[in-house]
Structure formats: C-alpha cells, structure tokens
Design a protein around this motif. Sequence first.
Motif, short mmCIF file in Angstrom:
data_model
loop_
_atom_site.label_atom_id
_atom_site.label_comp_id
_atom_site.label_asym_id
_atom_site.label_seq_id
_atom_site.Cartn_x
_atom_site.Cartn_y
_atom_site.Cartn_z
N ILE A 163 76.79 1.03 98.11
CA ILE A 163 75.86 0.55 99.13
C ILE A 163 74.65 -0.10 98.46
O ILE A 163 74.02 0.50 97.58
N TYR A 164 74.37 -1.33 98.86
CA TYR A 164 73.14 -2.02 98.43
C TYR A 164 72.22 -2.11 99.64
O TYR A 164 72.62 -2.53 100.71
N PHE A 165 70.97 -1.71 99.43
CA PHE A 165 69.98 -1.81 100.49
C PHE A 165 68.73 -2.45 99.91
O PHE A 165 68.11 -1.90 99.01
N GLY A 166 68.40 -3.62 100.38
CA GLY A 166 67.22 -4.32 99.86
C GLY A 166 67.18 -5.76 100.34
O GLY A 166 68.00 -6.19 101.16
N ARG A 171 66.62 -13.09 92.96
CA ARG A 171 66.29 -12.25 91.82
C ARG A 171 66.79 -10.81 91.95
O ARG A 171 66.70 -10.04 91.00
N LYS A 172 67.31 -10.42 93.11
CA LYS A 172 67.91 -9.09 93.26
C LYS A 172 69.35 -9.07 92.74
O LYS A 172 69.98 -8.01 92.69
N ASN A 173 69.89 -10.24 92.41
CA ASN A 173 71.22 -10.35 91.79
C ASN A 173 72.35 -9.74 92.62
O ASN A 173 73.28 -9.13 92.09
N VAL A 174 72.27 -9.93 93.92
CA VAL A 174 73.33 -9.43 94.80
C VAL A 174 74.65 -10.13 94.50
O VAL A 174 75.73 -9.52 94.60
N ALA A 175 74.58 -11.40 94.09
CA ALA A 175 75.80 -12.13 93.74
C ALA A 175 76.53 -11.45 92.59
O ALA A 175 77.77 -11.39 92.57
N ASP A 176 75.78 -10.90 91.63
CA ASP A 176 76.41 -10.18 90.52
C ASP A 176 77.09 -8.91 91.02
O ASP A 176 78.17 -8.54 90.54
N LEU A 177 76.45 -8.25 91.97
CA LEU A 177 77.04 -7.04 92.54
C LEU A 177 78.38 -7.37 93.20
O LEU A 177 79.36 -6.64 93.04
N ILE A 178 78.43 -8.47 93.93
CA ILE A 178 79.67 -8.88 94.59
C ILE A 178 80.75 -9.20 93.57
O ILE A 178 81.92 -8.83 93.73
N THR A 179 80.36 -9.87 92.48
CA THR A 179 81.32 -10.20 91.42
C THR A 179 81.90 -8.94 90.78
O THR A 179 83.11 -8.82 90.57
N LEU A 193 82.29 -2.15 99.73
CA LEU A 193 80.91 -2.56 99.45
C LEU A 193 80.18 -2.80 100.77
O LEU A 193 80.67 -3.55 101.63
N ILE A 194 79.04 -2.18 100.92
CA ILE A 194 78.20 -2.39 102.09
C ILE A 194 76.87 -2.96 101.62
O ILE A 194 76.21 -2.40 100.74
N ILE A 195 76.48 -4.11 102.18
CA ILE A 195 75.21 -4.75 101.83
C ILE A 195 74.33 -4.75 103.07
O ILE A 195 74.72 -5.25 104.12
N MET A 196 73.12 -4.19 102.92
CA MET A 196 72.19 -4.13 104.04
C MET A 196 70.84 -4.70 103.60
O MET A 196 70.36 -4.35 102.52
#
Length: 199
Positions: A163-166, A171-179, A193-196
Amino acid sequence: ESQTQYDNPDGLIIKHLSNRDFYISNFNKLISLIHLAWRLKILIRKNSIETVQSHLIRSNIVNVLCKLLGSKHKAIITNHNIISHHRRMGLAGFIKILIIKLFYSFADQAIFISREMQSDFKETLNLRIDQQVIYNPHNLNDIISKTSENPDFEFNPDFKYIIYFGRLIKRKNVADLITVFAFLKQNYPEIRLIIMGDG
C-alpha cells in the motif's frame, strides 16, 4: 522557486526568491544559493522580518547562508527527511552531508516532524543546536468521521498487499513502485498494489 503544489488561502502574499525551474540541475542549484540568500536578506531587511522558518535542505541552507551574509534574523530550519540516507549516494552523498552539517551548525533552531528524524539528525550530524519535534498537523475530527464510512473495498485474506499512501507527484517515485510491483508479481501472483493519494 515560483512553482507551488498547494492551494493558498486568500490574503496570503507569496514572495518568490527565484523563478527558476524546480528541476534544474543540482550544480546550478548549488551555484544559485548565494544569489537566493542575498535576495532573502534584502526581503528580510525591507520587511523588518525577525524570524525565518525554512523547509527542506536547500531552503534551509539559503536561510542559514543569509545569516552568514549579515542578516540578523532568527533562522529556524525544518527537517523533513532522514539525513543518513545520503550515505547511500556514494561520494556525492558524503559531500552533501558535509555541506548540510556545515550550514546547519549556524541555525538557531531545528524542527523535526518526527522523533526518528531528530534521532537520525543527532547521530548523523552531531550538532549542538536547539531542537524541537513538531508533528505534521492532522484534522483528527475529519479522520474520526471517516471511520464510519463504508468502503467499497474489502481486503482478501488470500492476497498480500503493498500500500502506498501519499501525494502522486514525480519526486515520490510512484512510477518506480509500479515497476517493482510488476517485477514482483511475476514470482508472487498473490500480491496486490494499492495506491492512495492525490497530485
């Protein structure tokens, strides 16, 4: 810089020290520190400002550098990160820590948004300046009111969740998390994966 990611309330006057792009190179940012500190000094003198509270490393350095250029204001720096993480960046990170330690030592006070950040600051920089922990404010009534809502989602006990919350900003690099998630999913099909957050 002139870029802002927040909605500002009516009546708030914003003075920009620079119109530069937020994503200019680190070298150019370093060179511009003296120019920004000088402009801050002029702003402080013109408006009889007694205290400047800055946030994030570069702004903190500008705040303190302004004092070193002769400004008589009280410089309060606010730390939002783990300073020791720069050690992972090799020589560049080592140099950055030295620069941070050099300038931060002239601050009048340091504020931290968590005790963990304060502890890391003490261990990494070993500076004897006044320190205070002030947690980020949260609207507790709003949070409590949301506990009575019925979400349209239920966790499946057969799955494991990341879970990502932010904020959803570059600059939070959410794209890297998805990769990374896509890579992990190949070997762990039960993960989700849950993105909020918002932009």
